[in-house]
Scaffold this active site. Sequence first.
Site, short mmCIF file in Angstrom:
data_model
loop_
_atom_site.label_atom_id
_atom_site.label_comp_id
_atom_site.label_asym_id
_atom_site.label_seq_id
_atom_site.Cartn_x
_atom_site.Cartn_y
_atom_site.Cartn_z
N HIS A 156 -9.74 7.03 21.59
CA HIS A 156 -11.04 7.37 21.02
C HIS A 156 -10.88 8.26 19.78
O HIS A 156 -11.78 8.99 19.42
CB HIS A 156 -11.95 8.06 22.04
CG HIS A 156 -12.06 7.33 23.34
ND1 HIS A 156 -12.91 6.26 23.53
CD2 HIS A 156 -11.40 7.48 24.53
CE1 HIS A 156 -12.79 5.81 24.76
NE2 HIS A 156 -11.87 6.52 25.39
N SER A 277 -5.57 9.90 -8.99
CA SER A 277 -6.97 9.70 -9.33
C SER A 277 -7.12 9.74 -10.84
O SER A 277 -6.41 10.48 -11.53
CB SER A 277 -7.83 10.79 -8.68
OG SER A 277 -9.11 10.85 -9.28
N LYS A 283 -5.07 14.67 -6.59
CA LYS A 283 -5.14 13.64 -5.55
C LYS A 283 -3.85 12.83 -5.44
O LYS A 283 -3.20 12.52 -6.43
CB LYS A 283 -6.29 12.66 -5.82
CG LYS A 283 -7.68 13.28 -5.76
CD LYS A 283 -8.08 13.61 -4.33
CE LYS A 283 -8.24 12.39 -3.45
NZ LYS A 283 -9.32 11.51 -3.91
N GLU A 290 -4.72 1.34 2.04
CA GLU A 290 -6.11 0.89 1.92
C GLU A 290 -6.18 -0.59 1.54
O GLU A 290 -7.01 -1.35 2.07
CB GLU A 290 -6.85 1.73 0.90
CG GLU A 290 -7.06 3.18 1.33
CD GLU A 290 -7.68 4.02 0.23
OE1 GLU A 290 -8.91 4.24 0.28
OE2 GLU A 290 -6.95 4.45 -0.69
N GLN A 322 -10.70 -31.12 1.27
CA GLN A 322 -10.06 -30.63 0.06
C GLN A 322 -10.25 -29.12 -0.08
O GLN A 322 -9.42 -28.43 -0.69
CB GLN A 322 -10.64 -31.33 -1.17
CG GLN A 322 -10.04 -30.90 -2.50
CD GLN A 322 -10.56 -31.76 -3.64
OE1 GLN A 322 -10.27 -32.94 -3.72
NE2 GLN A 322 -11.37 -31.16 -4.50
#
Length: 481
Positions: A156, A277, A283, A290, A322
């Site tokens: 979880h 970034s 960053k 991703e 096709q």
Amino acid sequence: MTIAKTEASGGTGLHPEVLAFTSSLALDRALLKEDLVGSLAHLTMLSRTRLIPSEDARALRGQLVAIWKAAQAGTLVLADEEDVHMAVEAELTRVLGERAGLLHTARSRNDQVALDLRLHVREKVAQALEALATLIDGLITRAEAERTTLLPSYTHRQRAQPITLAYQLCGYAAMFSRDVDALGFVLAGADVLPLGVGAIGGTSLPIDREVTRELLRFSRITTNGLDTVGDRDFALDFTYAAMRSLLHASRVATDFFDFASPEFGFVKLDGEIACGSSMMPQKRNPDVFELIRGKAGRAVGNLTNLAVLVKGLPGGYNRDLQEDRQVLLETGPMLTSVLSMLHLALGKVHFDRARCLAAVESDYMQATDVAEALAMKGIPFRTAYKATGALVRACQEKGLPLSQVTLELAQSVDPRFDADVLKSADPRLAVERKANAGGTGPASVEKQLVELKTHAARAREMAHSIPRLASLFDALQEAAL
């Protein structure tokens, strides 16, 4: 003028916009090698059965070989035709004239494209198996180096139990080992020769499909032409297997996407795979992971596309089929690319062992082990579970990690706690005690590694057993006519 143009329009030629709309050449020129290999095998069979003169067969083979070599050299220019099959025929006709039409004896584009697609799937399965073997081997090597690295496991997306990083990596490899089995199933379904059934009902000419089967190294031939020309089950199987493998890659990617975030802080991404970034210089984005997740979505779409395409089609060949080209021609390269990129990226990920251990020790993930240690003393597990839950709450109130609980505090909660039971609150001991098959204990992990090595070896063995287009071409250009 091609045969298709004449038949479709009474000899006047297709309207240019109709030709553009119906043409698949832009996509299926990627099937050129498959088409040439299939044509070489068909030509050899026609010559051996004396359906065409050996002199003409040699001329046709020479030109098919020339087309292959021109394609390899990047000098081939194909005519603008309906598909790659007609483009090859147009090139043969340009050089050989009317004799080029001999190659189409006892063959329809219906069984021709069915052959090309099976050859394509077989080739892509081989490439995917090699990529899977490399990925699984990489995960095994990394796991062997991370036998003692502890980190939390999650259910979880909440911390669950302490495990070793080796165990986590074995879990990933186990997913990909199932993909090896899935591709084995795909291979069995694709390993059937369709060529020789013609447009739908076979041919009255005395061909020998067994000769073609042996030349192309298929294990068997199809049994019914009507089914053969409309069958895309092998394509669905391949697209499904690829999708499932990409879903596995997506799940792995999501873990590392999370692990690299400051909220987890378990891993640092090497500068070779971390993207910056355009605006925020601090960053380090996990773009690779991703994009792997994004490509998994495309794989789901491809399977849906193909399933909807064949849904409701009547028996036999229909031009709708096709539209399978884009799905199939994208699926193989995308699968191999993702598997290879995941292997590369995982090699550029660095775990912060101290941060991972701190996450384990600062929480109460050994609670199950404490309860099980109580149960080993004859206390019903549900009773032990409740007692341990009370102990965890007592530790939380005092801000005390479970691994640092004192015997005095434990016995104030329940006198049945003793020093031996509390040893199981040590994260390392908690891991070591899980010796059962499939657990995170060292002995279990070693067995998992041995089994995973077997899967990787099997993937390579399967890949090497698959006839590749280049080797088939080499054999066919020298085959006796």
